[in-house]
Scaffold this active site. Structure first.
Site, PDB file in Angstrom:
ATOM      1  N   GLY A 283      30.786 -36.409 -31.090  1.00 42.15           N
ATOM      2  CA  GLY A 283      32.111 -35.820 -31.291  1.00 42.15           C
ATOM      3  C   GLY A 283      32.033 -34.532 -32.064  1.00 42.15           C
ATOM      4  N   ASN A 284      33.151 -34.053 -32.525  1.00 42.83           N
ATOM      5  CA  ASN A 284      33.170 -32.836 -33.329  1.00 42.83           C
ATOM      6  C   ASN A 284      34.307 -32.909 -34.335  1.00 42.83           C
ATOM      7  OD1 ASN A 284      35.651 -31.470 -32.173  1.00 42.83           O
ATOM      8  ND2 ASN A 284      34.446 -31.830 -30.314  1.00 42.83           N
ATOM      9  N   ARG A 285      34.425 -31.892 -35.165  1.00 39.90           N
ATOM     10  CA  ARG A 285      35.328 -31.962 -36.316  1.00 39.90           C
ATOM     11  C   ARG A 285      36.770 -31.552 -36.006  1.00 39.90           C
ATOM     12  NH1 ARG A 285      32.287 -32.641 -40.841  1.00 39.90           N
ATOM     13  NH2 ARG A 285      30.121 -31.976 -40.686  1.00 39.90           N
ATOM     14  N   SER A 286      37.093 -31.274 -34.777  1.00 44.11           N
ATOM     15  CA  SER A 286      38.453 -30.802 -34.487  1.00 44.11           C
ATOM     16  C   SER A 286      39.487 -31.888 -34.803  1.00 44.11           C
ATOM     17  CB  SER A 286      38.562 -30.426 -33.005  1.00 44.11           C
ATOM     18  OG  SER A 286      39.923 -30.218 -32.692  1.00 44.11           O
TER      19      SER A 286
ATOM     20  N   ALA B   5      38.532 -28.798 -28.634  1.00 49.88           N
ATOM     21  CA  ALA B   5      37.087 -28.613 -28.787  1.00 49.88           C
ATOM     22  C   ALA B   5      36.441 -29.647 -27.873  1.00 49.88           C
ATOM     23  CB  ALA B   5      36.686 -28.821 -30.231  1.00 49.88           C
TER      24      ALA B   5
END
Ligand code: CTP
Length: 396
Positions: free
Chosen positions: A206-209, A272
């Site tokens: 995943g990512n931090r968005s 993102a």
């Protein structure tokens, strides 16, 4: 503009209640149909008969006195707009917290999704109190429209900020609330949040968005009249004219965005999206005892590219989260087939993931970079819609 419109006027208990009679008069003179609802304390400042005579309809006072079993929902359904004038500190606070134990606040809550205009009136100290300021922040972010207060003479000979604005100004605010937004008639699709790509049934890439930027873009568009499909991994927007489609993976996001984009006038892709996903996610949980897994990645669909090659395609806004210089974003603005690219350096303080603010630059495909100051995400969203509206013309 107000002719034939249904206006519910709520009056709460402050000395400015006497001006509610003038306000009712002006609304009626403008051709509106006006019904009124008063708190008990409002009736100490303004006669029920006064409002009844001006509007031709008996004010609702209390939830149980009327013959109607549910006077607040009847009023709210009938209303095109609700205006609370004066709105005392206590009434504002009850609306903000949902404490709807009187007919006025119950009506304001039951009118969710419709425009509600609030005209605060109170003493300066009460207006400036952090409790009231917190209340106002909540109300504004919930979409209430606030007019005033003004500075001037207050009850008991005092002077300062807290005075209810004059009826003419409230009429203008009601007209503005009823005016179709500048994005009226537009179909918009917005993507938001960060996708999650399964490694096994428990873990994901995943990512931090946080989804806040995309959510703000969706909310702003809807409040300006657009019909919005928000395809998001975050799913926290409740706003009239926003249809939320909650997704998890790039694949799901692609399907939902492409479906909505085929009908859309504008697509703003703020999500993102993972560029790669595990090619073969494990069916069962990966075990520590089995040692470090070798995860083979494969590309995900490029959602933006899919929209860019639609024919006809919607006006297309891309986002680019960069670390450091925006040089790469300038190349992207040309390469990606967008009409506009919103780029930001996510490593800068106050910018990027999980913050309420963002410092972005708007980049056009011909390479013009327009840096914007540090703004709230909502301000960025409104500026972006100003620009999109200017570029494609107000009507679709
Ligand atoms: N995007 C998309 N689908 C993807 C990846 C990105 O639609 N699979 C969109 C994003 O929502 C964003 C824009 O493309 O609007 C740019 O994303 P970005 O990750 O900056 O683009 P990339 O080409 O992946 O660039 P980078 O090489 O920096 O990863």
């Amino acid at each position: 503009m107000l002719s034939g419109r249904h206006i519910v006027l709520g009056v709460s208990g402050g000395v400015a209640a006497y001006k509610a009679a003038y306000l009712a008069r002006r609304l009626v003179d403008a051709g509106a149909q006006v019904r009124t609802v008063m708190t008990d304390s409002a009736t100490r400042f303004l006669g029920v008969q006064t409002l009844a005579a001006i509007t031709g309809s008996t004010p609702v006072v209390g939830l149980f006195a009327a013959t109607d079993v549910s006077p607040h929902t009847t009023l709210a359904r009938w209303a095109d707009v609700v205006v609370v004038a004066p709105a005392t500190a206590a009434t504002l606070s009850r609306i903000a917290t949902g404490l709807s134990e009187d007919a006025l606040t119950a009506t304001a809550l039951a009118a969710w999704g419709k425009p509600v205009v609030l005209a605060p009136a109170m003493h300066t100290e009460m207006w400036e109190h952090p409790a009231t300021q917190r209340t106002m922040t909540t109300l504004r972010s919930d979409g209430y429209l606030v007019v005033g207060p003004a500075t001037g003479a207050l009850a008991g000979g005092d002077e300062g900020i807290g005075r209810m604005v004059e009826p003419e100004e409230i009429v203008a605010a009601v007209e503005a609330a009823l005016a179709p937004g500048d994005l009226g008639g537009w179909q918009v699709v917005v993507s938001a949040g960060g996708t999650r790509e399964a490694i096994d049934p428990v873990r994901y890439l995943g990512n931090r968005s946080s989804g806040r930027m995309g959510n703000a873009v969706a909310e702003a568009a809807a409040q300006r009249g657009a019909e919005v499909t928000l395809v998001t991994t975050a799913g926290a927007v409740e706003q009239r004219r926003v249809t939320v489609v909650v997704v998890d993976t790039a694949e799901e996001m692609a399907a939902a965005v492409w479906k909505a984009a085929a009908e859309a006038d504008v697509a703003v892709l703020a999500a993102a999206v993972a560029d790669f996903r595990p090619a073969d996610p494990a069916a069962g949980k990966l075990r520590r005892a089995d040692g470090p897994p070798h995860i083979v990645l494969e590309p995900t669909p490029d959602i933006l590219a899919g929209v860019a090659k639609m024919s006809p395609r919607p006006f297309l806004v891309g986002f680019a989260a960069e670390t450091g210089s925006l040089d790469e974003a300038v190349v992207k603005a040309r390469r990606k087939g967008v009409d506009l690219l919103v780029a930001n350096d996510v490593t800068r303080a106050g910018s990027g993931f999980g913050t309420d603010t963002n410092e972005v630059a708007l980049i056009t495909p011909d390479g013009v970079v327009e840096p914007w100051p540090l703004l709230t995400k909502r301000q960025v969203a409104d500026r972006l819609w100003d620009r999109v509206a200017a570029m494609r013309g107000a009507a679709p």
